[in-house]
Design a protein around this motif. Structure first.
Motif, PDB file in Angstrom:
ATOM      1  N   ASP A  78       2.123 -12.315  -2.529  1.00 48.07           N
ATOM      2  CA  ASP A  78       1.084 -11.775  -3.415  1.00 48.07           C
ATOM      3  C   ASP A  78       0.793 -10.304  -3.141  1.00 48.07           C
ATOM      4  OD1 ASP A  78      -0.109 -12.128  -0.990  1.00 48.07           O
ATOM      5  OD2 ASP A  78      -1.854 -13.235  -1.722  1.00 48.07           O
ATOM      6  N   ALA A  79       1.609  -9.671  -2.267  1.00 51.10           N
ATOM      7  CA  ALA A  79       1.439  -8.233  -2.040  1.00 51.10           C
ATOM      8  C   ALA A  79       1.770  -7.449  -3.305  1.00 51.10           C
ATOM      9  CB  ALA A  79       2.329  -7.765  -0.893  1.00 51.10           C
ATOM     10  N   ASN A  80       2.532  -8.050  -4.207  1.00 49.69           N
ATOM     11  CA  ASN A  80       2.864  -7.413  -5.482  1.00 49.69           C
ATOM     12  C   ASN A  80       3.639  -6.114  -5.292  1.00 49.69           C
ATOM     13  OD1 ASN A  80       2.913  -7.544  -8.254  1.00 49.69           O
ATOM     14  ND2 ASN A  80       1.067  -6.305  -8.500  1.00 49.69           N
ATOM     15  N   VAL A  81       4.430  -6.054  -4.242  1.00 48.67           N
ATOM     16  CA  VAL A  81       5.301  -4.899  -3.990  1.00 48.67           C
ATOM     17  C   VAL A  81       6.711  -5.436  -3.798  1.00 48.67           C
ATOM     18  CG1 VAL A  81       5.882  -3.060  -2.367  1.00 48.67           C
ATOM     19  CG2 VAL A  81       3.491  -3.501  -2.947  1.00 48.67           C
ATOM     20  N   THR A  82       7.658  -4.900  -4.528  1.00 47.79           N
ATOM     21  CA  THR A  82       9.037  -5.392  -4.402  1.00 47.79           C
ATOM     22  C   THR A  82       9.939  -4.384  -3.701  1.00 47.79           C
ATOM     23  OG1 THR A  82       9.506  -4.565  -6.620  1.00 47.79           O
ATOM     24  CG2 THR A  82       8.909  -6.891  -6.418  1.00 47.79           C
ATOM     25  N   GLU A  83       9.671  -3.097  -3.878  1.00 48.62           N
ATOM     26  CA  GLU A  83      10.535  -2.079  -3.284  1.00 48.62           C
ATOM     27  C   GLU A  83       9.950  -1.620  -1.955  1.00 48.62           C
ATOM     28  OE1 GLU A  83      13.317  -1.707  -4.470  1.00 48.62           O
ATOM     29  OE2 GLU A  83      13.183  -2.228  -6.587  1.00 48.62           O
ATOM     30  N   VAL A  84      10.773  -1.585  -0.930  1.00 50.62           N
ATOM     31  CA  VAL A  84      10.305  -1.207   0.409  1.00 50.62           C
ATOM     32  C   VAL A  84      11.280  -0.207   1.031  1.00 50.62           C
ATOM     33  CG1 VAL A  84       9.051  -3.337   0.865  1.00 50.62           C
ATOM     34  CG2 VAL A  84      11.487  -3.245   1.355  1.00 50.62           C
ATOM     35  N   PRO A  85      10.814   0.611   1.983  1.00 46.57           N
ATOM     36  CA  PRO A  85       9.425   0.698   2.400  1.00 46.57           C
ATOM     37  C   PRO A  85       8.584   1.413   1.349  1.00 46.57           C
ATOM     38  CG  PRO A  85      10.704   2.420   3.473  1.00 46.57           C
ATOM     39  CD  PRO A  85      11.674   1.579   2.698  1.00 46.57           C
ATOM     40  N   THR A  86       7.352   0.947   1.201  1.00 43.16           N
ATOM     41  CA  THR A  86       6.375   1.642   0.358  1.00 43.16           C
ATOM     42  C   THR A  86       5.154   1.937   1.213  1.00 43.16           C
ATOM     43  OG1 THR A  86       7.093   0.724  -1.764  1.00 43.16           O
ATOM     44  CG2 THR A  86       4.812   1.419  -1.609  1.00 43.16           C
ATOM     45  N   LEU A  87       4.755   3.184   1.210  1.00 40.48           N
ATOM     46  CA  LEU A  87       3.590   3.625   1.988  1.00 40.48           C
ATOM     47  C   LEU A  87       2.495   4.042   1.017  1.00 40.48           C
ATOM     48  CD1 LEU A  87       2.345   4.464   4.782  1.00 40.48           C
ATOM     49  CD2 LEU A  87       3.249   6.765   4.314  1.00 40.48           C
ATOM     50  N   ARG A  88       1.298   3.513   1.228  1.00 41.68           N
ATOM     51  CA  ARG A  88       0.163   3.889   0.376  1.00 41.68           C
ATOM     52  C   ARG A  88      -0.921   4.530   1.215  1.00 41.68           C
ATOM     53  NH1 ARG A  88      -0.203  -1.542  -3.469  1.00 41.68           N
ATOM     54  NH2 ARG A  88       1.457  -0.932  -4.908  1.00 41.68           N
ATOM     55  N   VAL A  89      -1.611   5.473   0.616  1.00 38.57           N
ATOM     56  CA  VAL A  89      -2.713   6.179   1.276  1.00 38.57           C
ATOM     57  C   VAL A  89      -3.965   6.011   0.431  1.00 38.57           C
ATOM     58  CG1 VAL A  89      -3.605   8.435   1.975  1.00 38.57           C
ATOM     59  CG2 VAL A  89      -1.197   7.904   2.318  1.00 38.57           C
ATOM     60  N   ALA A  90      -5.064   5.670   1.078  1.00 36.27           N
ATOM     61  CA  ALA A  90      -6.324   5.511   0.345  1.00 36.27           C
ATOM     62  C   ALA A  90      -7.498   5.724   1.284  1.00 36.27           C
ATOM     63  CB  ALA A  90      -6.417   4.115  -0.273  1.00 36.27           C
ATOM     64  N   ALA A  91      -8.640   6.016   0.676  1.00 35.53           N
ATOM     65  CA  ALA A  91      -9.883   6.002   1.437  1.00 35.53           C
ATOM     66  C   ALA A  91     -10.269   4.542   1.652  1.00 35.53           C
ATOM     67  CB  ALA A  91     -10.970   6.735   0.662  1.00 35.53           C
ATOM     68  N   PRO A  92     -11.067   4.250   2.676  1.00 39.45           N
ATOM     69  CA  PRO A  92     -11.445   2.855   2.939  1.00 39.45           C
ATOM     70  C   PRO A  92     -12.063   2.199   1.710  1.00 39.45           C
ATOM     71  CG  PRO A  92     -12.090   4.241   4.762  1.00 39.45           C
ATOM     72  CD  PRO A  92     -11.615   5.161   3.676  1.00 39.45           C
ATOM     73  N   GLY A  93     -11.505   1.045   1.359  1.00 41.05           N
ATOM     74  CA  GLY A  93     -12.041   0.322   0.207  1.00 41.05           C
ATOM     75  C   GLY A  93     -11.619   0.887  -1.128  1.00 41.05           C
ATOM     76  N   GLY A  94     -10.901   1.987  -1.100  1.00 39.77           N
ATOM     77  CA  GLY A  94     -10.503   2.621  -2.354  1.00 39.77           C
ATOM     78  C   GLY A  94      -9.237   2.019  -2.923  1.00 39.77           C
ATOM     79  N   ASP A  95      -9.029   2.269  -4.201  1.00 40.06           N
ATOM     80  CA  ASP A  95      -7.824   1.816  -4.876  1.00 40.06           C
ATOM     81  C   ASP A  95      -6.668   2.718  -4.419  1.00 40.06           C
ATOM     82  OD1 ASP A  95      -6.025   0.714  -6.618  1.00 40.06           O
ATOM     83  OD2 ASP A  95      -6.753   1.815  -8.356  1.00 40.06           O
ATOM     84  N   PRO A  96      -5.638   2.145  -3.799  1.00 41.28           N
ATOM     85  CA  PRO A  96      -4.544   3.001  -3.303  1.00 41.28           C
ATOM     86  C   PRO A  96      -3.647   3.477  -4.436  1.00 41.28           C
ATOM     87  CG  PRO A  96      -4.084   0.700  -2.823  1.00 41.28           C
ATOM     88  CD  PRO A  96      -5.421   0.734  -3.494  1.00 41.28           C
ATOM     89  N   ARG A  97      -3.936   4.660  -4.937  1.00 40.22           N
ATOM     90  CA  ARG A  97      -3.207   5.175  -6.103  1.00 40.22           C
ATOM     91  C   ARG A  97      -2.144   6.203  -5.725  1.00 40.22           C
ATOM     92  NH1 ARG A  97      -8.538   5.580  -7.716  1.00 40.22           N
ATOM     93  NH2 ARG A  97      -8.412   7.855  -7.569  1.00 40.22           N
ATOM     94  N   ILE A  98      -1.958   6.443  -4.426  1.00 42.62           N
ATOM     95  CA  ILE A  98      -0.962   7.414  -3.974  1.00 42.62           C
ATOM     96  C   ILE A  98       0.043   6.679  -3.094  1.00 42.62           C
ATOM     97  CG2 ILE A  98      -0.578   9.534  -2.650  1.00 42.62           C
ATOM     98  CD1 ILE A  98      -3.470  10.319  -3.334  1.00 42.62           C
ATOM     99  N   ALA A  99       1.322   6.738  -3.478  1.00 46.56           N
ATOM    100  CA  ALA A  99       2.324   5.947  -2.756  1.00 46.56           C
ATOM    101  C   ALA A  99       3.654   6.679  -2.680  1.00 46.56           C
ATOM    102  CB  ALA A  99       2.504   4.595  -3.445  1.00 46.56           C
ATOM    103  N   TRP A 100       4.421   6.312  -1.660  1.00 46.10           N
ATOM    104  CA  TRP A 100       5.795   6.785  -1.485  1.00 46.10           C
ATOM    105  C   TRP A 100       6.690   5.572  -1.375  1.00 46.10           C
ATOM    106  CZ3 TRP A 100       1.498   8.952   0.315  1.00 46.10           C
ATOM    107  CH2 TRP A 100       1.333  10.324   0.160  1.00 46.10           C
ATOM    108  N   GLN A 101       7.793   5.615  -2.074  1.00 50.06           N
ATOM    109  CA  GLN A 101       8.785   4.544  -2.002  1.00 50.06           C
ATOM    110  C   GLN A 101      10.023   5.118  -1.329  1.00 50.06           C
ATOM    111  OE1 GLN A 101       9.144   2.198  -5.637  1.00 50.06           O
ATOM    112  NE2 GLN A 101      11.352   2.223  -5.394  1.00 50.06           N
ATOM    113  N   GLY A 102      10.400   4.539  -0.182  1.00 46.85           N
ATOM    114  CA  GLY A 102      11.459   5.126   0.630  1.00 46.85           C
ATOM    115  C   GLY A 102      10.852   5.863   1.798  1.00 46.85           C
ATOM    116  N   LEU A 103      11.686   6.239   2.741  1.00 50.12           N
ATOM    117  CA  LEU A 103      11.199   6.944   3.928  1.00 50.12           C
ATOM    118  C   LEU A 103      10.783   8.369   3.555  1.00 50.12           C
ATOM    119  CD1 LEU A 103      10.906   6.934   7.056  1.00 50.12           C
ATOM    120  CD2 LEU A 103      13.234   7.880   7.141  1.00 50.12           C
ATOM    121  N   PRO A 104       9.509   8.710   3.727  1.00 49.33           N
ATOM    122  CA  PRO A 104       9.065  10.052   3.355  1.00 49.33           C
ATOM    123  C   PRO A 104       9.405  11.071   4.443  1.00 49.33           C
ATOM    124  CG  PRO A 104       7.186   8.761   4.057  1.00 49.33           C
ATOM    125  CD  PRO A 104       8.383   7.859   4.146  1.00 49.33           C
ATOM    126  N   GLY A 105      10.651  11.521   4.426  1.00 48.05           N
ATOM    127  CA  GLY A 105      11.106  12.492   5.425  1.00 48.05           C
ATOM    128  C   GLY A 105      11.106  13.899   4.845  1.00 48.05           C
TER     129      GLY A 105
END
Lengths: 150, 75
Positions: A78-105
């Motif tokens: 139920d994580a609802n994420v299929t592509e990995v690695p996916t990294l999300r950044v959010a403020a606590p309790g916030g909707d994580p609307r910023i993400a990277w798919q793949g290694l952010p090098g």
């Protein structure tokens, strides 16, 4: 083995001490890895181990402000994420609307650091004109940016 | 920080996703990636290159069908 050199980790600690204004939540979605093989979508993960190291080093640069949750999508359907690695950044309790798919090098690592700082300060750093335009949005807008590590 | 990320921070309607193109060749092919950065709006319209803020946002919103006034100076 560390992804970042000791020198970069020290710079990161100093930078976060100065620029992180509040707490930031990182969520890393992973799947058990398969080395460096490039596999079909949904099978294995070529860079999940490195992404995990990198995310842990980001957290460890400011453990009082940065939290990290690691989610194994193969065990969490139920994580609802299929592509990995996916990294999300959010403020606590916030909707994580910023993400990277793949290694952010490379340059993308700098965008992760900057995103964490801006999220912590709730400061998008955009012009008044841009903010006015964004207020006209009535529906969701996905902005997908394809990049390479260099 | 990329403009896409900053837009997502500013508006609850915006979701920013940066894709490492080499790691996801199928997805890259699906969206016609031949040069980077390639920005794809709502998995439909797209543009290539790093644009100044006003031009980036204006282009993204127009591709999404949002009615906006043109940037006064184009950048």
């Amino acid at each position: 083995m560390a992804i970042l050199s000791e020198g970069v980790r020290e710079q990161l600690r100093a930078r976060f001490a100065e620029r992180l204004r509040g707490p930031v939540e990182l969520t890393l979605y992973t799947r058990p890895g398969s080395g460096r093989l490039i596999l079909p979508s949904g099978v294995g993960c070529a860079t999940c181990d490195e992404a995990r190291e990198l995310a842990e080093e980001l957290r460890d640069a400011a453990p009082d402000k940065v939290s990290l949750e690691i989610v194994d999508v193969s065990a969490t359907p139920d994580a609802n994420v299929t592509e990995v690695p996916t990294l999300r950044v959010a403020a606590p309790g916030g909707d994580p609307r910023i993400a990277w798919q793949g290694l952010p090098g490379g340059f993308e690592f700098a965008t992760v650091v900057d995103a964490m700082e801006r999220v912590s300060a709730a400061d998008p750093g955009l012009s008044e004109q841009t903010l006015a335009w964004l207020e006209r949005l009535q529906a969701d807008l996905e902005v997908m940016v394809f990049a390479t590590p260099t | 920080m990329s403009l896409a990320n900053r837009m997502a921070l500013a508006s609850e309607h915006v979701h920013a996703l940066t894709v490492e193109a080499n790691e996801f060749p199928e997805l890259s092919r699906q969206f016609g990636v031949s040069g980077v950065p390639r920005t794809v709006i709502n998995r439909a319209g797209a543009f290539v290159g790093a644009l100044p803020e006003a031009q980036f946002v204006e282009t993204a919103l127009k591709l999404a069908g949002v009615d906006i006034e043109p940037a006064p100076d184009g950048g």
